[in-house]
Enzyme design. Structure first.
Site, PDB file in Angstrom:
ATOM      1  N   LEU A   5      90.367  28.681 -59.006  1.00 37.59           N
ATOM      2  CA  LEU A   5      89.766  27.776 -58.418  1.00 37.59           C
ATOM      3  C   LEU A   5      88.118  27.274 -57.919  1.00 37.59           C
ATOM      4  CD1 LEU A   5      90.004  24.026 -58.574  1.00 37.59           C
ATOM      5  CD2 LEU A   5      90.445  24.138 -56.796  1.00 37.59           C
ATOM      6  N   ARG A  59     105.206  11.445 -63.558  1.00 34.67           N
ATOM      7  CA  ARG A  59     105.603  10.863 -62.426  1.00 34.67           C
ATOM      8  C   ARG A  59     105.084   9.055 -62.327  1.00 34.67           C
ATOM      9  NH1 ARG A  59     101.294  15.546 -61.231  1.00 34.67           N
ATOM     10  NH2 ARG A  59     100.821  15.502 -63.190  1.00 34.67           N
ATOM     11  N   ILE A 115      93.771  25.240 -66.626  1.00 38.55           N
ATOM     12  CA  ILE A 115      93.425  24.667 -67.827  1.00 38.55           C
ATOM     13  C   ILE A 115      92.680  23.058 -67.656  1.00 38.55           C
ATOM     14  CG2 ILE A 115      96.184  23.515 -67.888  1.00 38.55           C
ATOM     15  CD1 ILE A 115      92.863  24.515 -71.111  1.00 38.55           C
ATOM     16  N   ASP A 116      93.313  22.359 -66.427  1.00 39.19           N
ATOM     17  CA  ASP A 116      93.099  20.932 -65.745  1.00 39.19           C
ATOM     18  C   ASP A 116      91.664  21.201 -65.330  1.00 39.19           C
ATOM     19  OD1 ASP A 116      93.358  21.915 -63.559  1.00 39.19           O
ATOM     20  OD2 ASP A 116      94.671  20.601 -62.403  1.00 39.19           O
ATOM     21  N   LYS A 155      97.931  11.203 -63.449  1.00 36.32           N
ATOM     22  CA  LYS A 155      96.648  11.619 -63.856  1.00 36.32           C
ATOM     23  C   LYS A 155      95.254  11.103 -64.224  1.00 36.32           C
ATOM     24  CE  LYS A 155      97.027  15.030 -65.005  1.00 36.32           C
ATOM     25  NZ  LYS A 155      96.697  16.534 -64.459  1.00 36.32           N
ATOM     26  N   VAL A 160      99.553  23.841 -70.611  1.00 39.87           N
ATOM     27  CA  VAL A 160      99.724  22.625 -70.359  1.00 39.87           C
ATOM     28  C   VAL A 160      99.216  21.732 -69.300  1.00 39.87           C
ATOM     29  CG1 VAL A 160     101.602  20.982 -69.732  1.00 39.87           C
ATOM     30  CG2 VAL A 160     102.004  22.773 -70.729  1.00 39.87           C
ATOM     31  N   GLU A 179      91.721  16.181 -56.190  1.00 40.07           N
ATOM     32  CA  GLU A 179      91.267  16.687 -56.585  1.00 40.07           C
ATOM     33  C   GLU A 179      90.165  17.456 -55.777  1.00 40.07           C
ATOM     34  OE1 GLU A 179      91.099  15.203 -58.820  1.00 40.07           O
ATOM     35  OE2 GLU A 179      89.273  16.006 -60.095  1.00 40.07           O
ATOM     36  N   TYR A 203      94.280  11.890 -59.665  1.00 38.29           N
ATOM     37  CA  TYR A 203      93.598  13.101 -60.004  1.00 38.29           C
ATOM     38  C   TYR A 203      92.675  13.065 -61.052  1.00 38.29           C
ATOM     39  CZ  TYR A 203      97.431  15.789 -58.215  1.00 38.29           C
ATOM     40  OH  TYR A 203      97.831  16.552 -57.324  1.00 38.29           O
ATOM     41  N   HIS A 251      89.895  15.784 -62.313  1.00 40.68           N
ATOM     42  CA  HIS A 251      89.512  16.387 -63.060  1.00 40.68           C
ATOM     43  C   HIS A 251      88.211  16.290 -63.928  1.00 40.68           C
ATOM     44  CE1 HIS A 251      92.383  18.605 -61.081  1.00 40.68           C
ATOM     45  NE2 HIS A 251      93.233  17.701 -61.916  1.00 40.68           N
TER      46      HIS A 251
HETATM   47  N1  LIG Z   1      98.050  22.471 -64.972  1.00 43.01           N
HETATM   48  C1  LIG Z   1      98.435  22.286 -63.928  1.00 43.01           C
HETATM   49  O1  LIG Z   1      99.440  21.155 -64.008  1.00 43.01           O
HETATM   50  C2  LIG Z   1      97.852  22.515 -62.560  1.00 43.01           C
HETATM   51  C3  LIG Z   1      98.832  21.625 -61.716  1.00 43.01           C
HETATM   52  C4  LIG Z   1      97.916  21.980 -59.544  1.00 43.01           C
HETATM   53  C5  LIG Z   1      97.011  22.961 -60.227  1.00 43.01           C
HETATM   54  N2  LIG Z   1      96.506  23.370 -60.886  1.00 43.01           N
HETATM   55  C6  LIG Z   1      94.965  23.923 -61.158  1.00 43.01           C
HETATM   56  O2  LIG Z   1      95.598  25.275 -60.687  1.00 43.01           O
HETATM   57  C7  LIG Z   1      94.301  25.230 -60.457  1.00 43.01           C
HETATM   58  C8  LIG Z   1      93.960  26.687 -58.647  1.00 43.01           C
HETATM   59  O3  LIG Z   1      94.503  25.949 -57.866  1.00 43.01           O
HETATM   60  P1  LIG Z   1      95.004  25.957 -56.709  1.00 43.01           P
HETATM   61  O4  LIG Z   1      95.302  24.729 -55.724  1.00 43.01           O
HETATM   62  O5  LIG Z   1      95.647  26.941 -56.500  1.00 43.01           O
HETATM   63  O6  LIG Z   1      93.536  26.656 -55.660  1.00 43.01           O
HETATM   64  P2  LIG Z   1      93.163  27.302 -54.567  1.00 43.01           P
HETATM   65  O7  LIG Z   1      92.036  26.607 -54.324  1.00 43.01           O
HETATM   66  O8  LIG Z   1      94.414  27.008 -53.654  1.00 43.01           O
HETATM   67  O9  LIG Z   1      93.473  28.861 -55.323  1.00 43.01           O
HETATM   68  C9  LIG Z   1      91.759  29.596 -56.208  1.00 43.01           C
HETATM   69  C10 LIG Z   1      91.902  30.211 -55.820  1.00 43.01           C
HETATM   70  O10 LIG Z   1      91.050  31.173 -56.690  1.00 43.01           O
HETATM   71  C11 LIG Z   1      90.289  32.266 -56.269  1.00 43.01           C
HETATM   72  N3  LIG Z   1      89.166  32.371 -57.046  1.00 43.01           N
HETATM   73  C12 LIG Z   1      88.200  31.553 -57.797  1.00 43.01           C
HETATM   74  N4  LIG Z   1      87.271  32.492 -58.214  1.00 43.01           N
HETATM   75  C13 LIG Z   1      87.403  33.422 -58.482  1.00 43.01           C
HETATM   76  C14 LIG Z   1      87.970  34.260 -59.581  1.00 43.01           C
HETATM   77  N5  LIG Z   1      86.614  34.556 -60.174  1.00 43.01           N
HETATM   78  N6  LIG Z   1      88.065  35.436 -59.836  1.00 43.01           N
HETATM   79  C15 LIG Z   1      89.546  35.703 -58.981  1.00 43.01           C
HETATM   80  N7  LIG Z   1      89.991  34.563 -57.978  1.00 43.01           N
HETATM   81  C16 LIG Z   1      88.981  33.165 -57.892  1.00 43.01           C
HETATM   82  C17 LIG Z   1      90.098  31.467 -54.854  1.00 43.01           C
HETATM   83  O11 LIG Z   1      89.651  32.516 -53.789  1.00 43.01           O
HETATM   84  C18 LIG Z   1      91.424  30.848 -54.411  1.00 43.01           C
HETATM   85  O12 LIG Z   1      91.894  31.697 -53.567  1.00 43.01           O
HETATM   86  C19 LIG Z   1      93.733  24.265 -59.949  1.00 43.01           C
HETATM   87  O13 LIG Z   1      92.820  24.581 -61.652  1.00 43.01           O
HETATM   88  C20 LIG Z   1      94.140  23.428 -59.635  1.00 43.01           C
HETATM   89  O14 LIG Z   1      94.003  22.335 -60.373  1.00 43.01           O
HETATM   90  C21 LIG Z   1      96.863  22.654 -61.649  1.00 43.01           C
END
Ligand SMILES: NC(=O)c1ccc[n+]([C@@H]2O[C@H](COP(=O)([O-])OP(=O)(O)OC[C@H]3O[C@@H](n4cnc5c(N)ncnc54)[C@H](O)[C@@H]3O)[C@@H](O)[C@H]2O)c1
Length: 376
Positions: free
Chosen positions: A240, A15, A269-270, A75, A298, A118, A94, A96
């Site tokens: 999250l 990206r 994981i991030d 990133k 990933v 984020e 980002y 993290h």
């Molecule tokens: N790996 C990647 O490339 C990548 C890319 C984008 C986002 N992410 C990550 O994905 C994760 C989720 O992001 P999002 O935008 O969906 O967040 P979000 O805030 O929209 O959703 C998170 C959800 O988790 C729920 N939650 C929190 N603690 C909980 C628990 N103990 N049990 C059950 N539910 C719980 C919350 O109520 C919420 O609905 C973040 O860590 C984000 O950084 C990773």
């Protein structure tokens, strides 16, 4: 202000933080843009496309950091980039930081002001700069999980959607936010038996209707997760707690409840990972196995589809980039409390409480840190 766009150097990251449309907007606001040669190539954007909108192309990252006041990235900065940061820089990307004390300390030592995509919030407390990448990652999570369930990939050898006469597979999505909803949309599209777990009942209520009552929603108690794990072919972790280290929703011991060669995809994981056995992987080597369960972890999933992700990301970041360039970080943060939530590090101080709690570094309120910086 001079805005700089370096080439992303994290493994398998294609990206770029600004498109030619962004260069045009910044130029219209009287700002200068410098772009590292080749920064857009992974997203099918040539240097000439930037130049035609008024950007200057510089040969390397050193030149971009030396000229620019604000560095816009995708990133978290890699060690070589942290070394180029100076107190005069604003870094917008980002970060993290909660699971990464070393990077946190590196950014504090740099003296730069570091704004994390984020943790920026909108006026309803949502995460407008995380959401577009969460939409992408949620969709990839199910696609990747389905692929990893194929036998040659080391999976159970099961088609998520089933066929007439053979039952569909079962997908558990833990965390029903933006990632979770998008993962569930694809799982339902593949005709898998789909469950979404969350501990926010209002969110589960919303999801029922947004998913057209086709997924089962479940309150995310430890017992409910344990009861469903034995049926799961694919478990997607998507929880999250804003800015904080991810809580563990599946422990190593609970892996023993699962079918052998089932797949875990840890999108969280991030933020450190939401399965006890998760560790970050890359697109070139995305999986590993623990106790017979395939783990896909990933940390930059949207990096695999840059032509979609670059535009989705920059559509969201652009208004903030312009605001920061027009007003500078201190005035922009005062004018927009949601943007102030994004400032994690300023003037050598850690200004975001959940990261301070996760890393053990002392917390300083943002406007105190900015005043100290201005006085220095
Ligand atoms: N790996 C990647 O490339 C990548 C890319 C984008 C986002 N992410 C990550 O994905 C994760 C989720 O992001 P999002 O935008 O969906 O967040 P979000 O805030 O929209 O959703 C998170 C959800 O988790 C729920 N939650 C929190 N603690 C909980 C628990 N103990 N049990 C059950 N539910 C719980 C919350 O109520 C919420 O609905 C973040 O860590 C984000 O950084 C990773």
């Amino acid at each position: 202000m001079k805005v700089g766009v370096p080439t992303e150097i994290k493994t398998d990251e294609y990206r770029v933080a600004l498109t030619p449309a962004g260069v045009r907007e910044l130029a219209q606001h009287g700002h200068e843009v410098v772009v590292q040669a080749g920064a857009g190539v992974g997203s099918a954007i040539e240097d000439a496309d930037y130049e035609s909108q008024g950007a200057r192309v510089l040969p390397d990252a050193e030149a971009v950091f030396a000229e620019a006041d604000m560095i816009v990235k995708v990133k978290e900065p890699q060690p070589g980039e942290v070394a180029l940061l100076e107190p005069r820089h604003t870094l917008f990307t980002y970060l993290h930081l909660a699971p990464d004390p070393e990077l946190t300390r590196g950014l504090m030592a740099s003296g730069a002001t570091c704004v994390a995509y984020e943790t920026v919030e909108d006026d309803r407390g949502r995460l407008p700069l995380l959401a577009p990448m969460s939409e992408v990652a949620g969709k990839i999570a199910t696609q990747a999980g389905a692929f990893m369930l194929e036998k040659p990939m080391g999976g159970r050898g099961m088609l998520l959607g089933g066929v007439p006469g053979v039952a569909a597979g079962t997908v558990l999505v833990i965390g029903g936010g933006v990632v979770g909803m998008n993962a569930a949309i694809i799982a339902l599209g593949m005709q898998a038996e789909t469950y979404v777990f969350d501990h926010n009942v209002d969110r589960l209520r919303e999801l029922e209707s947004m998913l057209n009552w086709r997924a089962s929603t479940v309150y995310a108690s430890t017992l409910a997760i344990e009861e469903h794990l034995p049926e799961a072919d694919l478990v997607i972790g998507a929880v999250l707690v804003h800015g904080a280290r991810a809580p563990h929703v599946v422990t190593r011991e609970q892996l023993g409840l699962m079918k052998r060669q089932a797949v875990l995809v840890d999108v969280s994981i991030d933020q450190g990972g939401c399965f006890e056995t998760s560790r970050p992987t890359t697109h070139s080597d995305p999986t590993y196995e623990v106790d017979g369960i395939t783990h896909y972890c990933v940390a930059n999933m949207p990096g695999a589809v840059p032509i979609t992700s670059t535009y989705a990301l920059t559509n969201a970041t652009m208004p903030y980039v312009i605001h920061l360039a027009d007003d500078g970080v201190a005035a922009a943060a005062r004018a927009n409390p949601g943007l102030a939530e994004g400032v994690n590090v300023a003037g050598g101080k850690l200004t975001y409480a959940p990261v301070a709690e996760a890393t053990g570094e002392p917390y300083t309120p943002l406007f105190d840190a900015l005043e100290e910086r201005a006085a220095a």
